[in-house]
Design an enzyme around this catalytic site. Structure first.
Site, PDB file in Angstrom:
ATOM      1  CE  LYS A 161      86.822   9.919   3.009  1.00 27.37           C
ATOM      2  NZ  LYS A 161      86.791  10.207   1.561  1.00 27.37           N
ATOM      3  CD  GLU A 167      87.822  -6.079  -5.165  1.00 31.98           C
ATOM      4  OE1 GLU A 167      88.568  -5.417  -4.436  1.00 31.98           O
ATOM      5  OE2 GLU A 167      86.594  -6.109  -5.031  1.00 31.98           O
TER       6      GLU A 167
HETATM    7  P1  NAD Z   1      89.266   2.571  -0.954  1.00 32.23           P
HETATM    8  O1  NAD Z   1      89.446   1.658   0.188  1.00 32.23           O
HETATM    9  O2  NAD Z   1      90.466   3.087  -1.639  1.00 32.23           O
HETATM   10  O3  NAD Z   1      88.437   3.857  -0.505  1.00 32.23           O
HETATM   11  C1  NAD Z   1      87.195   3.738   0.125  1.00 32.23           C
HETATM   12  C2  NAD Z   1      86.973   4.948   1.008  1.00 32.23           C
HETATM   13  O4  NAD Z   1      87.942   4.930   2.040  1.00 32.23           O
HETATM   14  C3  NAD Z   1      87.120   6.287   0.275  1.00 32.23           C
HETATM   15  O5  NAD Z   1      86.136   7.175   0.744  1.00 32.23           O
HETATM   16  C4  NAD Z   1      88.487   6.757   0.731  1.00 32.23           C
HETATM   17  O6  NAD Z   1      88.626   8.153   0.752  1.00 32.23           O
HETATM   18  C5  NAD Z   1      88.525   6.209   2.138  1.00 32.23           C
HETATM   19  N1  NAD Z   1      89.878   6.094   2.695  1.00 32.23           N
HETATM   20  C6  NAD Z   1      91.052   5.923   2.030  1.00 32.23           C
HETATM   21  N2  NAD Z   1      92.071   5.906   2.903  1.00 32.23           N
HETATM   22  C7  NAD Z   1      91.543   6.047   4.133  1.00 32.23           C
HETATM   23  C8  NAD Z   1      92.090   6.087   5.446  1.00 32.23           C
HETATM   24  N3  NAD Z   1      93.403   6.005   5.661  1.00 32.23           N
HETATM   25  N4  NAD Z   1      91.255   6.217   6.498  1.00 32.23           N
HETATM   26  C9  NAD Z   1      89.925   6.301   6.307  1.00 32.23           C
HETATM   27  N5  NAD Z   1      89.336   6.289   5.082  1.00 32.23           N
HETATM   28  C10 NAD Z   1      90.145   6.162   4.008  1.00 32.23           C
HETATM   29  O7  NAD Z   1      88.289   1.809  -1.957  1.00 32.23           O
HETATM   30  P2  NAD Z   1      87.762   2.314  -3.347  1.00 32.23           P
HETATM   31  O8  NAD Z   1      88.871   2.173  -4.342  1.00 32.23           O
HETATM   32  O9  NAD Z   1      87.075   3.610  -3.211  1.00 32.23           O
HETATM   33  O10 NAD Z   1      86.616   1.227  -3.652  1.00 32.23           O
HETATM   34  C11 NAD Z   1      86.882   0.002  -4.201  1.00 32.23           C
HETATM   35  C12 NAD Z   1      86.880  -1.083  -3.152  1.00 32.23           C
HETATM   36  O11 NAD Z   1      85.640  -1.081  -2.455  1.00 32.23           O
HETATM   37  C13 NAD Z   1      86.993  -2.462  -3.757  1.00 32.23           C
HETATM   38  O12 NAD Z   1      87.872  -3.257  -2.998  1.00 32.23           O
HETATM   39  C14 NAD Z   1      85.569  -3.000  -3.658  1.00 32.23           C
HETATM   40  O13 NAD Z   1      85.467  -4.398  -3.661  1.00 32.23           O
HETATM   41  C15 NAD Z   1      85.122  -2.402  -2.389  1.00 32.23           C
HETATM   42  N6  NAD Z   1      83.652  -2.413  -2.324  1.00 32.23           N
HETATM   43  C16 NAD Z   1      83.025  -3.295  -1.484  1.00 32.23           C
HETATM   44  C17 NAD Z   1      81.628  -3.356  -1.440  1.00 32.23           C
HETATM   45  C18 NAD Z   1      80.907  -4.315  -0.521  1.00 32.23           C
HETATM   46  O14 NAD Z   1      79.702  -4.128  -0.308  1.00 32.23           O
HETATM   47  N7  NAD Z   1      81.555  -5.320   0.023  1.00 32.23           N
HETATM   48  C19 NAD Z   1      80.878  -2.508  -2.254  1.00 32.23           C
HETATM   49  C20 NAD Z   1      81.557  -1.635  -3.100  1.00 32.23           C
HETATM   50  C21 NAD Z   1      82.938  -1.579  -3.125  1.00 32.23           C
END
Ligand code: NAD
Length: 495
Positions: free
Chosen positions: A189, A396
């Site tokens: 997804k 963050e």
């Molecule tokens: P997010 O958690 O809002 O979303 C990530 C994904 O989760 C999206 O595809 C979203 O649709 C999905 N999602 C949202 N709600 C959900 C639910 N209830 N159930 C299942 N899936 C759901 O994060 P974001 O804003 O897209 O990305 C930023 C975050 O990602 C930051 O915290 C960043 O640090 C982290 N990140 C971590 C790494 C790593 O390797 N550690 C790499 C890149 C980004």
């Protein structure tokens, strides 16, 4: 039923035609509900495309398709055949790197050059690296009192993958490649803010010749499609990269459903420690890259800079000069060095953190304001006189905001760098090899770079400790997250 297409326009009139449907069983289909999602261009806030939005019914269909593929021909395909397919996909992505970079510039606001040379290159490299593992998934053999034992690393089956918007194709490939190399099938997804690269990827999956159902790519919202995938009883593993709160929800969904195996790559609050004996120019270069690349919208962003007192003034001045020289503009254009943030929501969050920093007593070194351009632009921003209990040091921000902190001793730098709930990526700048090792051993961090920042390679693991998550992407070690381990014990009978 097939779905419709949309056309993106890149630089010099480059046209990219993309299907808008869900990619299930190697076909593009509309969502069962007919619901859609709109994706906007962050550099002007305008509608870029409308694509299908998957919901629970679509996830169910995709999981069934994946399961059928796993139980069918894919399950008996030798590793060498999986290798060939992954290599083919890598070649196709490399062939179409300009398309992917255009899509990531339009949909995610990533600079075209950064997308092509860093993100797409890393994706291609990861596919090739894990293709090499496809016929080398070995176990171990040992003696036991009544005979011998050996281990087998077996595929898990249907794996769900949920990715964020900040480095779409790269993070997807870091998961898709090992997942498939060991023989699993995948339901991916994509993030609702950046669905378009997934549609391009799906076209290439088909062109590469993957059997139907092996790779399914669904656009949709997290709360519906993501949640359904995380809760699904037939999904055996869920690999997630994203925010901490959603990561916790994934764990709960696993606990409430089938206890699927979960790996979490979450947020970070990267510390970079610059010692008096560091090469100043090199340290400034990497510190700037570490907080301005993609506007600091990176989990590994080096947002806390600890600088020893003897080099502090010179470092701060060089850092300031370089930060304010950024050229904001369209991420598709070659002269732009600063693109937009992903959304107006993200821009407002970052502006709020800047206000918090001021009201908590930190001093602005430079930046702090919106840039008067269409789209979601914020100046590169730095604070001085920040301390660890301020929100700008604790949380963050996911924006181009750094805090520059003066320290005296090695012990103080280690203590303050570790004063964080996160532990993903840190950096040390020094010319003293003993100090580099002492400090890197003491940092609570999944990765430490010495005299550089980031430095991500396919053959070394990447992931966090503490609230940055668990499990690893990349490197041989990541294969553990995509396999189940079986012990086989052979009793040797007496004659
Ligand atoms: P997010 O958690 O809002 O979303 C990530 C994904 O989760 C999206 O595809 C979203 O649709 C999905 N999602 C949202 N709600 C959900 C639910 N209830 N159930 C299942 N899936 C759901 O994060 P974001 O804003 O897209 O990305 C930023 C975050 O990602 C930051 O915290 C960043 O640090 C982290 N990140 C971590 C790494 C790593 O390797 N550690 C790499 C890149 C980004």
């Amino acid at each position: 039923m097939s779905s419709s297409t949309t056309t993106l326009i890149g630089i010099a009139g480059r046209q990219i035609e993309l299907p808008t449907g869900l990619f299930i069983n190697n076909e593009f289909v509309p969502s069962t509900s007919g619901n859609t999602l709109e994706t906007l261009n962050p550099s002007n806030g305008k509608l870029l495309a409308t694509v299908s939005a998957a919901e629970e019914d679509d996830i169910n269909i995709a999981v069934r398709a994946a399961e059928a593929a796993y139980k069918g021909s894919w399950g008996s395909l030798p590793g060498t055949a999986r290798r060939t397919l992954l290599l083919k996909l890598a070649d196709l992505i490399e062939r179409d790197a300009d398309d992917f970079a255009t899509i990531e510039a339009l949909d995610a606001g990533i600079l075209f050059g950064d997308s092509k040379n860093i993100n797409i290159a890393s994706a291609v490299e990861a596919l090739r690296y894990f293709a090499g593992w496809a016929d080398k998934i070995d176990g171990r053999s040992t003696q036991i009192p009544n005979g011998m034992a050996y281990t087998r690393r077996e595929p898990i089956g249907v794996c769900g993958v949920i990715v964020p918007w900040n480095a779409p194709l790269m993070i997807t490939s870091w998961k898709l490649a090992p997942c498939l190399a060991v023989g699993n099938v995948i339901v991916l997804k994509t993030a609702e803010l950046t669905p378009l690269y997934g549609l391009k990827l799906a076209q290439l999956v088909k062109e590469a010749g993957f059997p139907p159902g092996v790779i399914n790519i669904l656009t949709g919202y997290g709360a519906k499609a993501g949640q359904a995938l995380a809760e699904h009883m037939d999904v055996r593993k869920l690999a997630f990269t994203g925010s901490g709160p959603v990561g916790r929800g994934i764990l709960i969904a696993s606990a409430k459903s089938n206890l699927k195996k979960v790996t979490l790559e979450l947020g970070g609050k990267g510390a970079s420690i610059i010692f008096d004996d560091a090469d100043l120019q090199n340290a400034v270069l990497w510190a700037i890259i570490g907080i301005t690349t993609h506007n600091g919208q990176l989990c590994a962003a080096g947002s806390r800079l600890y600088i020893q007192e003897g080099i502090y003034d010179r470092f701060v001045e060089a850092f300031r000069k370089s930060s304010i020289a950024a050229v904001a503009g369209d991420p598709l254009h070659g002269q732009t060095t600063k693109g937009p943030l992903i959304s107006s929501t993200q821009k407002n969050t970052v502006l709020k953190y800047i206000q918090n920093g001021l009201s908590e007593g930190a001093k602005l070194l430079h930046g702090g304001k919106e840039i008067a351009l269409e789209g979601h632009y914020i100046e590169n921003t730095a604070f001085v006189e920040a301390v660890e209990n301020m929100s700008i040091m604790k949380e963050e921000i996911f924006g181009p905001v750094a805090s520059l902190v003066k320290f005296k001793t090695e012990e103080e730098a280690i203590r303050r760098a570790n004063d964080s709930v996160y532990g993903l990526s840190s950096a040390i700048f020094t010319s003293d090899i003993s100090r580099a090792q002492r400090v890197s051993n003491s940092l609570e961090s999944g990765q430490v770079t010495i005299n550089s920042w980031g430095n991500i390679n396919s053959n070394t693991p990447f992931g966090g400790v503490k609230q940055s998550g668990f499990g690893r992407d990349l490197g041989e070690e990541s294969l553990d997250g995509w396999t189940n381990l079986k012990s086989v014990k052979i009793s040797v009978l007496a004659e």
